[in-house]
Write an enzyme that holds these catalytic residues in place. Structure first.
Site, PDB file in Angstrom:
ATOM      1  N   ALA A  55      82.275   9.034  51.544  1.00 33.65           N
ATOM      2  CA  ALA A  55      81.879   7.764  52.164  1.00 33.65           C
ATOM      3  C   ALA A  55      82.923   7.248  53.154  1.00 33.65           C
ATOM      4  O   ALA A  55      83.271   6.064  53.172  1.00 33.65           O
ATOM      5  CB  ALA A  55      81.575   6.710  51.103  1.00 33.65           C
ATOM      6  N   ILE A  72      82.161  18.598  41.952  1.00 31.38           N
ATOM      7  CA  ILE A  72      80.951  18.341  42.738  1.00 31.38           C
ATOM      8  C   ILE A  72      81.259  17.490  43.969  1.00 31.38           C
ATOM      9  O   ILE A  72      80.861  17.830  45.085  1.00 31.38           O
ATOM     10  CB  ILE A  72      79.890  17.633  41.872  1.00 31.38           C
ATOM     11  CG1 ILE A  72      79.427  18.583  40.758  1.00 31.38           C
ATOM     12  CG2 ILE A  72      78.705  17.155  42.712  1.00 31.38           C
ATOM     13  CD1 ILE A  72      78.601  17.916  39.688  1.00 31.38           C
ATOM     14  N   HIS A  91      74.974   2.681  47.794  1.00 30.23           N
ATOM     15  CA  HIS A  91      74.927   1.221  47.711  1.00 30.23           C
ATOM     16  C   HIS A  91      73.693   0.694  48.433  1.00 30.23           C
ATOM     17  O   HIS A  91      73.395   1.117  49.550  1.00 30.23           O
ATOM     18  CB  HIS A  91      76.194   0.615  48.321  1.00 30.23           C
ATOM     19  CG  HIS A  91      77.434   0.882  47.525  1.00 30.23           C
ATOM     20  ND1 HIS A  91      78.226  -0.109  47.010  1.00 30.23           N
ATOM     21  CD2 HIS A  91      78.013   2.043  47.129  1.00 30.23           C
ATOM     22  CE1 HIS A  91      79.246   0.419  46.341  1.00 30.23           C
ATOM     23  NE2 HIS A  91      79.127   1.734  46.414  1.00 30.23           N
ATOM     24  N   ASP A 134      84.464   7.760  38.393  1.00 26.17           N
ATOM     25  CA  ASP A 134      83.312   7.196  39.100  1.00 26.17           C
ATOM     26  C   ASP A 134      82.052   7.396  38.251  1.00 26.17           C
ATOM     27  O   ASP A 134      80.958   7.596  38.767  1.00 26.17           O
ATOM     28  CB  ASP A 134      83.142   7.836  40.483  1.00 26.17           C
ATOM     29  CG  ASP A 134      82.283   6.968  41.421  1.00 26.17           C
ATOM     30  OD1 ASP A 134      82.111   5.769  41.139  1.00 26.17           O
ATOM     31  OD2 ASP A 134      81.756   7.502  42.417  1.00 26.17           O
TER      32      ASP A 134
END
Length: 384
Positions: free
Chosen positions: A236, A271, A155, A294
Site C-alpha cells: 500500500a 504472502i 480500506h 496484521d
C-alpha cells in the site's frame, strides 16, 4: 536458604538450564524472577542474601522477551473494528489466545471506519496490564481513515478522510478521543498532515506512514516532524523507483535526524512480501525491522467469509482477500509463525528474528527500558 523475606514476601523463581536472549546474544545463564520483574542475581545474593524458592528446569530451551504486536486487527472471530455489545470481552479473548503464540503486549488495530465506530470502540479499549489471563494492551493503533485513496487497499473508500478542518480537529471529530491511542497511520502527502504529525508526536503518540503515494521528500519531512514508523513496508505504497524510492527510501535516507530511528513493519507471512524483498529490507536496515501479524478476524478460524471493519473478507488457504477481489486484506498468521518465516526467508540469526518481534517494537514505542529485553529490572510478566 529461602529468599530474604525482609525485602519481599514474594517467592523467587530461578529458571535453570536455559539460553536467554540478552545483549543481542543467546547466553547460557539462569534467569531470576520475582513479582514479575527480572532480578540481578548478584544483588540478590550479596545485598539480600536471598536464594530461589523454586527452580524451573528449561531443558535447554530459549527464554526470550515477550513478543509485541503493533498491528493486529483481531482474531478468533473478533474484529476490533466492530462496535459490538462486548468490545472489552472481544479484546480479552484475543489477548488470551495470542499468549499461546508468545505475544505478551499488543496494539488492537482499527482500520478505516465511520466515526461512530471509533467513538464506541475507543471508549471501551483501555490500556491495561496483562498476566496469565492475557496479553497487555499498550494502546490502540488507528490505521486510517486519513490515508490515500489510490493506496487504500482493503480500506473502504467511502470512509476515507482528509484534514479539511486543518488537522487535529479532524482527528477529534473522527475518533472522538485520543485517550488510549498509541499509534496512528496516515498518508504524509495529505495537506495539513505535518501539523498532525507534530501534534500527535508531542502527545506521545507514534506516527506511522502508510497507505500512501508519498515521495521520498514528503516522507522525510514527515520523519523530521516526528513520524517514526512505516506501516507494512512495500504494501500500500508507491513501489521502489531508482529516481524516487518513495517511503521505502527512508530505510537508507540521510535526511533522518541523527537522534531518530525509523522503524518499519513487515508482514512476514510468506504472502504479503516476497522473500527477496524481505531480505533487501533487512540487509538495508536490520535494526529497524518490526514484525507484525496484521492479523484479522479469521486468525485461528477455518477458511470462509469473515469481516474486517466494514468489509467482507474471504479466506482462501493462507490468503485473506476482500471478497470477490484479489486485494489482500490482512493476514491469518500468528506472531510465532512470522518469526519462524522471517528467520528462514532472511537467513538472519535466531537472535535477530526474536528481537524483531520484541526489542524493536519496544524501542519503537519508547518502552524498551522495561519491555522487549531480559535486562535486570525489566518485566518478566506479560505486562505490568
Amino acid at each position: 536458604m529461602p529468599s530474604n523475606k525482609s525485602v519481599s514476601n514474594a517467592p523467587i523463581t530461578q529458571f535453570v538450564n536455559c539460553r536467554i536472549l540478552r545483549d543481542h546474544k543467546l547466553q547460557r545463564e539462569d534467569l531470576w524472577v520475582r513479582e514479575g520483574r527480572i532480578l540481578d542475581p548478584e544483588k540478590l545474593f550479596f545485598d539480600e542474601e536471598g536464594y530461589a524458592d523454586q527452580r524451573v528446569d528449561c531443558e535447554g530451551l530459549i527464554i526470550a522477551p515477550g513478543f509485541i504486536d503493533v498491528q493486529i486487527n483481531g482474531g478468533y472471530g473478533i474484529d476490533f473494528s466492530q462496535a459490538t455489545s462486548n468490545v472489552r470481552g472481544g479484546v480479552a479473548l484475543v489477548a488470551k489466545k495470542i499468549l499461546e503464540h508468545g505475544v505478551t503486549s499488543f496494539l488492537p488495530t482499527l482500520v478505516t471506519s465511520p466515526p461512530n465506530i471509533y467513538h464506541k470502540v475507543l471508549t471501551e479499549v483501555k490500556v491495561h496490564s496483562g498476566g496469565v489471563e492475557g496479553a497487555g494492551v499498550l494502546g490502540c493503533h488507528l490505521e486510517g481513515p486519513f490515508i490515500s485513496l489510490e493506496k487504500k487497499g482493503a480500506h473502504p473508500e467511502q470512509y476515507l478522510r482528509s484534514f479539511q478542518l486543518g488537522g487535529m480537529l479532524d482527528l477529534i471529530e473522527t475518533y472522538g478521543t485520543l485517550d488510549n491511542v498509541a499509534m496512528v497511520t496516515l498518508a504524509p502527502e495529505l495537506p495539513n498532515s505535518e501539523k498532525v504529525v507534530r501534534e500527535l508526536t508531542q502527545r506521545g503518540i507514534t506516527v506511522s506512514l502508510g497507505h500512501s503515494v508519498a515521495n521520498l521528500s514528503q516522507a522525510e519531512e514527515a520523519v523530521q516532524h516526528g513520524a517514526s514508523f512505516i506501516t507494512h513496508l512495500f504494501n500500500a505504497m508507491l513501489p521502489f523507483h531508482h529516481r524516487d524510492p518513495g517511503i521505502v527510501g527512508l530505510l537508507t535516507s540521510d535526511q533522518v535526524p541523527q537522534d531518530r530511528m525509523v522503524f518499519y513493519g513487515m508482514i512476514a507471512d510468506g504472502i504479503h512480501t516476497n522473500s527477496a524483498a524481505l531480505r533487501i529490507a533487512h540487509r538495508a536496515h536490520p535494526t529497524g525491522l518490526v514484525l507484525v501479524t496484521d492479523a484479522i478476524t479469521a486468525m485461528g478460524l477455518p477458511p470462509g467469509r469473515h469481516t474486517l471493519g466494514q468489509q467482507v473478507i474471504e479466506i482462501q488457504g493462507l490468503h485473506a482477500y476482500v471478497a470477490g477481489t484479489k486485494t489482500l486484506s490482512g493476514s491469518i498468521a500468528t506472531m510465532d509463525m512470522c518469526v519462524r518465516h522471517f528467520k528462514q526467508a532472511s537467513g538472519c540469526s535466531v537472535e535477530e528474528a526474536l528481537e524483531a518481534a520484541s526489542l524493536h517494537p519496544a524501542q519503537l514505542l519508547g518502552i524498551s527500558h522495561y519491555k522487549g529485553t531480559l535486562d535486570y529490572g525489566a518485566d518478566a510478566a506479560p505486562d505490568r
